[in-house]
Design an enzyme around this catalytic site. Structure first.
Site, short mmCIF file in Angstrom:
data_model
loop_
_atom_site.label_atom_id
_atom_site.label_comp_id
_atom_site.label_asym_id
_atom_site.label_seq_id
_atom_site.Cartn_x
_atom_site.Cartn_y
_atom_site.Cartn_z
N SER A 128 -12.39 -12.38 9.87
CA SER A 128 -11.05 -12.63 10.42
C SER A 128 -11.11 -12.79 11.93
O SER A 128 -11.94 -12.17 12.59
CB SER A 128 -10.13 -11.44 10.06
OG SER A 128 -8.96 -11.50 10.82
N TYR A 153 -8.93 -1.73 9.81
CA TYR A 153 -9.13 -2.97 9.04
C TYR A 153 -10.00 -3.94 9.85
O TYR A 153 -11.03 -4.41 9.36
CB TYR A 153 -7.78 -3.62 8.72
CG TYR A 153 -7.93 -5.09 8.40
CD1 TYR A 153 -7.62 -6.05 9.35
CD2 TYR A 153 -8.42 -5.51 7.18
CE1 TYR A 153 -7.80 -7.40 9.10
CE2 TYR A 153 -8.60 -6.86 6.91
CZ TYR A 153 -8.29 -7.80 7.88
OH TYR A 153 -8.49 -9.14 7.62
N LYS A 157 -14.11 -5.47 9.40
CA LYS A 157 -14.57 -6.87 9.44
C LYS A 157 -15.74 -7.00 10.43
O LYS A 157 -16.74 -7.66 10.16
CB LYS A 157 -13.43 -7.81 9.84
CG LYS A 157 -12.35 -7.97 8.77
CD LYS A 157 -12.92 -8.49 7.47
CE LYS A 157 -11.88 -8.58 6.36
NZ LYS A 157 -12.47 -8.94 5.07
C1 WQD Z 1 2.02 -13.18 12.59
C2 WQD Z 1 3.02 -13.17 13.73
C3 WQD Z 1 3.80 -10.97 14.30
C4 WQD Z 1 5.89 -10.25 10.53
C5 WQD Z 1 -2.83 -10.32 10.41
C6 WQD Z 1 -4.23 -9.76 10.44
C7 WQD Z 1 -5.22 -10.84 10.10
C8 WQD Z 1 -4.85 -11.41 8.77
C9 WQD Z 1 -3.45 -12.03 8.85
C10 WQD Z 1 -5.64 -10.38 6.74
C11 WQD Z 1 2.80 -12.01 14.72
C12 WQD Z 1 4.94 -11.84 13.76
C13 WQD Z 1 5.13 -10.82 11.54
C14 WQD Z 1 7.29 -10.05 10.74
C15 WQD Z 1 7.09 -11.00 12.92
N1 WQD Z 1 -4.85 -10.38 7.78
N2 WQD Z 1 5.74 -11.19 12.71
N3 WQD Z 1 7.85 -10.44 11.94
O1 WQD Z 1 -0.78 -9.99 12.59
O2 WQD Z 1 -1.40 -12.39 13.23
O3 WQD Z 1 -2.68 -11.25 11.44
O4 WQD Z 1 -2.56 -10.94 9.18
O5 WQD Z 1 -6.49 -11.14 6.40
O6 WQD Z 1 -6.51 -10.29 10.03
O7 WQD Z 1 -4.53 -9.33 11.75
O8 WQD Z 1 -0.34 -11.93 11.00
O9 WQD Z 1 1.62 -12.60 9.67
O10 WQD Z 1 1.38 -10.16 10.32
O11 WQD Z 1 1.98 -11.85 12.06
O12 WQD Z 1 7.62 -11.34 14.00
O13 WQD Z 1 8.03 -9.52 9.86
O14 WQD Z 1 4.32 -12.97 13.19
O15 WQD Z 1 4.26 -10.19 15.39
O16 WQD Z 1 3.14 -12.48 16.01
P1 WQD Z 1 -1.26 -11.34 12.19
P2 WQD Z 1 1.19 -11.59 10.67
#
Ligand code: WQD
Length: 346
Positions: A128, A153, A157
């Site tokens: 990741s 997590y 990785k």
């Molecule tokens: C994306 C953006 C949030 C939810 C993580 C892991 C990565 C992979 C994918 C597993 C961010 C914003 C999110 C919400 C929001 N995981 N957000 N409201 O954190 O970039 O990556 O998930 O394989 O390893 O690190 O993904 O989809 O959680 O967030 O505003 O209800 O959306 O702050 O900017 P992230 P995400």
């Protein structure tokens, strides 16, 4: 045509199931290991609906060392593994670190020990972009420094990559690729398979589609005070089918002995960054559904921006993401409506 069966661990999960479809459509026979802890046996039927072929399935928990050994005894010809099986919720890993270290690290070690007993074995490892933390430079290349993980997590990785690279260092017959995913989203266009978050979705897109269908009241946008054009955080959202196809390319590279080194790392993204508000706007345009949302505080541990430099994957894998953010959001919405229909029929 490649004659050996390929083991896909976590093959009933989100990215795993889409990769199984892509492998089968390339004529590659698949055996899935999954312990159903974060997936459903119904996904097997979804895969078969798409490809016309039900993959072999073994309900095994890779933390059971003896079960892993018995599996490889049963399949003496398997020499390729695409390893997705892992716990993947960032927040949960902060609450339950040992669950993550046991599940994500022990399973990998047991798999690798079995593969070392076989000639010319290979592993594709699901990693990741989280290993980069907040990169100093954007877009992010594979040479960007791996930073101290923000969560157990993310640490699993990083450790997983190091375990594999150490194994490749002492066994030159063993070949491996770590694929660093950016943000996988969307679903197969048939809406037969897709993301099945258990409980409240942690990730943005499933939360958006559950809000749009009325399962959630409104989306919380985690902060609009980031140093970005519209103040919301930026990510590289890649269609899960583009990601699946990249795995087939990465596996074929090793099977066809095209690798430059017996351990390689690839960033898998679109190379384009989109903010949270841009994702919302694109979703509304693509689906015609108005999305209720509110701005809230930042989420602990979130970074400002991440998007991939895809030069290496484009050049070395001969792979480039071809689907747009709109395609991905449309497929995610189609899938969410399918899930709703199934829930109503149950
Ligand atoms: C994306 C953006 C949030 C939810 C993580 C892991 C990565 C992979 C994918 C597993 C961010 C914003 C999110 C919400 C929001 N995981 N957000 N409201 O954190 O970039 O990556 O998930 O394989 O390893 O690190 O993904 O989809 O959680 O967030 O505003 O209800 O959306 O702050 O900017 P992230 P995400």
């Amino acid at each position: 045509m490649y004659k050996n069966k390929v083991l896909v661990t976590g093959g009933l999960g989100f990215i795993g199931s889409h990769t199984v479809v892509a492998l089968q459509q390339e004529g590659i026979e698949v055996v899935i290991i999954d312990n159903l802890s974060n997936s459903s046996i119904d996904v097997l039927g979804g895969i078969a609906q798409i490809t016309g072929k039900t993959p072999e399935f073994e309900n095994i928990d890779l933390r059971e060392k003896e079960a892993v050994r018995k599996f490889f005894e049963k399949y003496p010809d398997i020499q390729d593994v695409i390893h997705f099986a892992a716990s993947k919720a960032v927040g949960e890993s902060v609450e339950k670190p040992l669950l993550y270290y046991e599940n994500n690290i022990s399973s990998l070690v047991y798999l690798l020990k079995e593969l070392q007993k076989r000639k010319d074995s290979r592993i594709i490892f699901s990693s990741s972009c989280t290993v980069y933390g907040q990169a100093d430079e954007l877009p992010i290349t594979e040479d960007a420094p791996v930073k101290k993980a923000e969560s157990p997590y993310g640490n699993t990785k990083q450790i997983g990559e190091e375990i594999i690279s150490d194994t490749c260092r002492i066994n030159k017959q063993f070949k491996a690729s770590s694929l660093r995913y950016f943000n996988p989203i969307g679903a197969h266009p048939s809406a037969q398979i897709g993301e099945l978050p258990i409980g409240t979705p942690q990730n943005l897109v499933p939360f958006i589609t559950q809000t749009a269908i009325g399962k959630r009241k409104e989306l919380s946008v985690f902060g609009d005070d980031y140093p970005t054009p519209d103040g919301t955080a930026i990510r590289d959202y890649i269609h899960v089918m583009d990601l699946a196809e990249a795995h087939v390319k990465a596996l074929k590279r090793l099977i066809d002995h095209k690798e430059k080194d017996n351990y390689e790392v690839f960033n898998l993204g679109t190379g384009k960054g989109n903010s949270v508000l841009e994702v919302i706007q694109t979703f509304e345009k693509a689906t015609g559904v108005k999305l209720p949302y509110k701005i809230t505080d930042r989420r602990e541990g979130d970074i400002t921006a991440a998007y991939a430099d895809t030069t290496k994957a484009n050049k070395e894998l001969g792979w480039k993401a071809s689907r747009s953010l709109e395609d991905a959001l449309k497929s995610a919405w189609k899938w969410q409506k399918e899930v709703q229909k199934r829930e109503e029929n149950d």
